[in-house]
Design an enzyme around this catalytic site. Structure first.
Site, short mmCIF file in Angstrom:
data_model
loop_
_atom_site.label_atom_id
_atom_site.label_comp_id
_atom_site.label_asym_id
_atom_site.label_seq_id
_atom_site.Cartn_x
_atom_site.Cartn_y
_atom_site.Cartn_z
N GLY A 21 0.85 -1.19 0.00
CA GLY A 21 0.00 0.00 0.00
C GLY A 21 0.88 1.24 0.00
N ILE A 22 0.29 2.36 0.35
CA ILE A 22 1.02 3.63 0.24
C ILE A 22 2.28 3.64 1.11
CG2 ILE A 22 -0.40 4.81 2.01
CD1 ILE A 22 -0.08 7.33 0.18
N LYS B 207 0.36 -10.07 0.08
CA LYS B 207 -0.30 -11.39 0.18
C LYS B 207 -1.25 -11.72 -0.96
CE LYS B 207 -3.66 -10.14 3.80
NZ LYS B 207 -4.17 -10.53 5.12
N TYR C 68 -8.66 1.81 -2.10
CA TYR C 68 -10.07 2.17 -1.92
C TYR C 68 -10.26 3.56 -1.32
CZ TYR C 68 -10.77 -2.67 -3.11
OH TYR C 68 -10.77 -3.86 -3.79
N GLN D 238 -11.00 7.20 -0.86
CA GLN D 238 -11.83 8.02 -1.75
C GLN D 238 -11.57 9.51 -1.56
OE1 GLN D 238 -16.01 7.22 -1.43
NE2 GLN D 238 -15.85 5.14 -2.19
N GLY E 77 -9.53 11.70 -0.04
CA GLY E 77 -8.29 12.35 -0.42
C GLY E 77 -7.26 12.42 0.69
N GLU F 77 -13.75 17.81 4.83
CA GLU F 77 -14.38 16.66 5.49
C GLU F 77 -14.58 16.96 6.96
OE1 GLU F 77 -11.94 13.28 4.49
OE2 GLU F 77 -12.42 13.45 2.38
N HIS G 232 -16.63 4.40 10.06
CA HIS G 232 -16.98 5.47 9.12
C HIS G 232 -18.49 5.61 9.15
CE1 HIS G 232 -17.32 7.96 5.61
NE2 HIS G 232 -16.02 8.05 5.53
N ARG H 199 -15.82 12.20 13.06
CA ARG H 199 -16.47 10.92 12.78
C ARG H 199 -17.06 10.20 13.98
NH1 ARG H 199 -12.49 8.51 8.30
NH2 ARG H 199 -13.18 10.10 6.84
N HIS I 295 -13.75 1.01 9.91
CA HIS I 295 -13.06 1.70 8.81
C HIS I 295 -11.56 1.82 9.03
CE1 HIS I 295 -12.64 4.51 5.51
NE2 HIS I 295 -12.17 5.46 6.31
N GLU J 198 -1.15 2.24 8.35
CA GLU J 198 -2.25 1.97 9.29
C GLU J 198 -1.89 0.98 10.38
OE1 GLU J 198 -6.04 1.61 7.37
OE2 GLU J 198 -7.01 0.89 9.20
N ARG K 90 -8.99 9.51 14.59
CA ARG K 90 -8.26 10.08 13.46
C ARG K 90 -9.09 11.14 12.74
NH1 ARG K 90 -8.07 8.66 7.70
NH2 ARG K 90 -9.76 7.25 8.21
P1 FAD Z 1 -2.64 -0.89 2.91
O1 FAD Z 1 -2.81 0.06 1.82
O2 FAD Z 1 -3.86 -1.51 3.45
O3 FAD Z 1 -1.67 -2.05 2.43
C1 FAD Z 1 -1.45 -3.18 3.24
C2 FAD Z 1 -0.60 -4.16 2.49
O4 FAD Z 1 -0.11 -5.16 3.36
C3 FAD Z 1 -1.32 -4.91 1.38
O5 FAD Z 1 -0.46 -4.95 0.27
C4 FAD Z 1 -1.50 -6.30 1.94
O6 FAD Z 1 -1.54 -7.32 0.98
C5 FAD Z 1 -0.23 -6.42 2.75
N1 FAD Z 1 -0.29 -7.45 3.79
C6 FAD Z 1 -1.07 -7.48 4.89
N2 FAD Z 1 -0.83 -8.61 5.59
C7 FAD Z 1 0.10 -9.30 4.91
C8 FAD Z 1 0.73 -10.55 5.10
N3 FAD Z 1 0.45 -11.36 6.14
N4 FAD Z 1 1.62 -10.96 4.19
C9 FAD Z 1 1.92 -10.20 3.12
N5 FAD Z 1 1.34 -9.02 2.87
C10 FAD Z 1 0.45 -8.57 3.76
N6 FAD Z 1 -7.34 7.61 4.31
C11 FAD Z 1 -7.14 8.89 3.93
O7 FAD Z 1 -6.19 9.54 4.40
N7 FAD Z 1 -7.96 9.46 3.01
C12 FAD Z 1 -9.02 8.81 2.45
O8 FAD Z 1 -9.72 9.36 1.62
C13 FAD Z 1 -9.26 7.47 2.87
N8 FAD Z 1 -10.32 6.80 2.36
C14 FAD Z 1 -10.47 5.49 2.70
C15 FAD Z 1 -11.50 4.76 2.10
C16 FAD Z 1 -11.62 3.41 2.34
C17 FAD Z 1 -12.74 2.64 1.70
C18 FAD Z 1 -10.70 2.77 3.21
C19 FAD Z 1 -10.81 1.31 3.48
C20 FAD Z 1 -9.70 3.49 3.83
C21 FAD Z 1 -9.57 4.85 3.57
N9 FAD Z 1 -8.57 5.60 4.16
C22 FAD Z 1 -8.37 6.90 3.79
C23 FAD Z 1 -7.56 4.96 5.01
C24 FAD Z 1 -6.31 4.68 4.17
O9 FAD Z 1 -6.70 4.29 2.89
C25 FAD Z 1 -5.46 3.60 4.79
O10 FAD Z 1 -5.24 3.86 6.14
C26 FAD Z 1 -4.11 3.52 4.09
O11 FAD Z 1 -4.30 3.40 2.71
C27 FAD Z 1 -3.30 2.36 4.63
O12 FAD Z 1 -2.16 2.22 3.86
P2 FAD Z 1 -1.08 1.14 4.27
O13 FAD Z 1 0.03 1.26 3.31
O14 FAD Z 1 -0.78 1.26 5.71
O15 FAD Z 1 -1.84 -0.26 4.12
C1 SIN Z 2 -13.65 9.30 3.16
O1 SIN Z 2 -13.40 9.56 1.99
O2 SIN Z 2 -14.69 9.61 3.73
C2 SIN Z 2 -12.62 8.57 3.93
C3 SIN Z 2 -11.60 9.50 4.36
C4 SIN Z 2 -10.74 8.90 5.41
O3 SIN Z 2 -11.00 7.80 5.88
O4 SIN Z 2 -9.78 9.56 5.79
#
Ligand code: FAD
Ligand code: SIN
Length: 545
Positions: free
Chosen positions: A11-12, A35, A45, A47, A49, A115, A243, A291, A352, A376, A387
């Site tokens: 992810g990011i 994974k 996912y 949305q 920003g 927001e 959420h 929220r 969420h 996260e 948050r």
């Molecule tokens: P993730 O992007 O979830 O990536 C996790 C990675 O870890 C994945 O590649 C997964 O496969 C891998 N992984 C997990 N376990 C294992 C394992 N055992 N073995 C190998 N790989 C593994 N935040 C905002 O700031 N703005 C928004 O607009 C916003 N909108 C959102 C909307 C939705 C629907 C959701 C669900 C969340 C939203 N969030 C938003 C929150 C934000 O998207 C997440 O907190 C953030 O993207 C998390 O990034 P990350 O890199 O920590 O993890």
């Molecule tokens: C949303 O777009 O409402 C989600 C934003 C966030 O979780 O930060």
């Protein structure tokens, strides 16, 4: 296999870190393990920003800091909030340079959304698919780096520490060290070990612990569970953000479609069954309150009216404007027979975001040496008890960057003769790390033993450890989690590992940690509301397990 930098998660957070390390150290190898397919992440996912101060005429760092602290309800680490808000702007410039595009207004400036909990317009977005755009840009940039390899469909089972080379490791062991991970390679069905002097956990959230969640199936809290098993420190797990507005579709439970808060930012109004715009009765900020307040208000309205959802009214929007900002939501609603100009959108709260997680310092270092965490799965101190919307993508980039800075320093300083935890890694050597032991285990004969336990866990967490909690519910939840734990551990002992079994095990651990922290927090604060302790206590404290 050996690699110079090991990244778990695409992810990011994981991708930002990998890209930065790869740019800074072209002669080093970076391995990303994920994974499922590489873009299946919470990030994709997102949305609404990413929040950042971009318009210094109207907005300021102080305002963003203040909004974050207010949402966090007294538990944010102010120093961390300042770091994220101030350094975030530079991180956004970088991702733009890597190819991510954010919407612009007619004058050519960024089109900034708003927001809940934000006092100003400061959310950069790419229509209503911001995360998808950021993930795309990062994956494309990664594909241009020859020193990064992506191992998709590889499930990390556990992190490797001294425990695996024959030492007793407990919570009070002072210098637990990480030497890499064990991975179930789903392409070959073999369990491999990957060793590395530096590992970053970027495994995302845990929404799947609940019955209804905006999170995709990958969000099972694996990183948190692995660190807990390895005796590392975990913090503030009780703060699960629900959420307020996931799309209510009868029968859809596992992964609900989100209706971004930005819709309320643009004027969407929450109404109950009677058509009453109820938020005015709960908070002066009405639909744009933080929220926790909005989700609790909706929960209350649903309970009073005996309904499974409320409505989000967008009928007064200009259709063109709605489609311009929210094309994905417009299409989704239409696909299930909801024309936003004629019908209100049925919405309900859904799990969420996990505000707590693996405890880190200001450089992303965990309590385990050579192990970093970002995104996260980490608890940096930014979010406190709740948050602020759109702060998580920002936090993930800021801490991926800080972890990268520290990792590069650490790896360049280490030699086999100096005394540092990386030097210890260099001395241990790959051969000393044993292979995964799977003797005496068999392929599971009945998947129902796993799937039924997953269902039970989700149900009990939603019913007993949801938006509103009390002592009796927490007690009941813990008793049931204990039973699921015992049954699952017994199954694990005799069964060959599979992602389903390991995810169940991880989700049970995460559920245990949420309930344990909720039990310790004898007050109501931010996202944790316990009717037996309805007030905030005078003492502000983090709960660390
Ligand atoms: P993730 O992007 O979830 O990536 C996790 C990675 O870890 C994945 O590649 C997964 O496969 C891998 N992984 C997990 N376990 C294992 C394992 N055992 N073995 C190998 N790989 C593994 N935040 C905002 O700031 N703005 C928004 O607009 C916003 N909108 C959102 C909307 C939705 C629907 C959701 C669900 C969340 C939203 N969030 C938003 C929150 C934000 O998207 C997440 O907190 C953030 O993207 C998390 O990034 P990350 O890199 O920590 O993890
Ligand atoms: C949303 O777009 O409402 C989600 C934003 C966030 O979780 O930060």
């Amino acid at each position: 296999m050996q690699t110079d930098f090991l990244v778990i998660g695409s992810g990011i957070a994981g991708l930002t870190y990998a890209l930065k390390v790869a740019n800074a150290c072209p002669d080093k190898t970076i391995t990303i393990v994920t994974k499922t397919q590489s873009d299946e992440t919470n990030t994709k996912y997102a949305q609404g920003g990413i929040a950042a101060v971009m318009d210094f005429d109207k907005d300021s760092f102080n305002k963003h800091i203040e909004d974050t602290l207010i949402a966090g309800d007294g538990l944010c680490n102010k120093e961390i909030v300042e770091i994220v808000v101030k350094e975030g702007v530079e991180r956004i410039q970088e991702i733009i340079e890597w190819g991510a595009q954010f919407d612009k207004d007619k004058e050519g400036g960024f089109s900034l959304g708003r927001e809940g909990g934000h006092s100003e317009f400061r959310i950069l977005h790419h229509k209503d698919v911001t995360g998808k755009e950021m993930e795309r840009a990062l994956l494309e940039a990664i594909s241009r780096r020859p020193n990064i390899q992506m191992l998709s469909h590889c499930f990390v089972l556990d992190i490797i520490t001294q425990h695996h080379i024959g030492f007793l490791v407990t919570k009070s062991t002072p210098d637990i060290e990480c030497y890499g991970v064990y991975v179930l390679n789903l392409n070959t069905q073999k369990i491999e070990k990957i060793s590395s002097p530096l590992t970053l956990l970027a495994t995302g959230g845990n929404g799947q612990v609940y019955r209804t969640t905006t999170n995709p199936g990958i969000a099972t809290g694996d990183g948190v569970a692995m660190v807990y098993r390895a005796k590392g420190r975990i913090e503030n797990m009780e703060f699960i953000q629900f959420h307020p507005t996931a799309l209510y579709e009868p029968g859809v439970r596992g992964h609900s479609f989100l209706i971004t808060e930005a819709v309320r930012g643009d004027g969407g109004i929450l109404r109950n069954q009677e058509g009453d715009a109820f938020m005015v009765r709960y908070d002066a900020r009405k639909d744009l309150a933080p929220r926790d307040i909005v989700a609790r208000a909706i929960d209350n309205e649903m309970k009073i009216n005996g309904t499974e959802h409320v409505y989000l009214d967008c009928r007064h929007f200009s259709k063109e404007k709605f489609i311009e900002h929210f094309p994905n939501i417009y299409e989704k609603c239409l696909s299930i027979g909801i024309d936003i100009q004629q019908h209100m959108i049925p919405v309900a709260p859904a799990a969420h975001y996990s505000c707590g997680g693996i405890k880190t310092d200001e450089w992303g270092r965990t309590s385990i040496k050579n192990l970093y965490a970002a995104g996260e799965c980490a608890s940096t101190g930014l979010h406190g008890a709740n948050r602020l919307a759109s702060n998580s993508l920002l936090e993930a980039m800021v801490f991926a960057h800080r972890a990268y800075q520290q990792s590069v320093v650490a790896i360049n300083e280490a030699t086999p003769t100096t005394s540092s935890s990386i030097s210890n890694y260099l001395k241990v050597g790959l051969d000393e790390i044993p292979s995964w032991k799977s003797e005496g285990t068999n392929v599971p004969k009945e998947m129902i033993l796993i799937t039924q336990s997953v269902k039970e866990l989700k149900l009990l967490m939603s019913d007993y450890v949801g938006i509103v909690r009390n002592n009796e519910r927490l007690y009941r939840a813990m008793k049931r989690i204990d039973l699921l734990y015992e049954e699952t551990e017994a199954l694990y002992e005799k069964t060959s590992v599979s992602p389903q079994l390991c995810e169940l095990r991880n989700m049970i651990t995460v559920a245990y940690l949420i309930v344990k922290c909720a039990d310790f927090r004898q007050e109501s604060r931010g996202l944790h509301f316990n009717t037996d302790y309805p007030n905030r206590s005078e003492r502000t404290q983090n709960i660390v397990l």
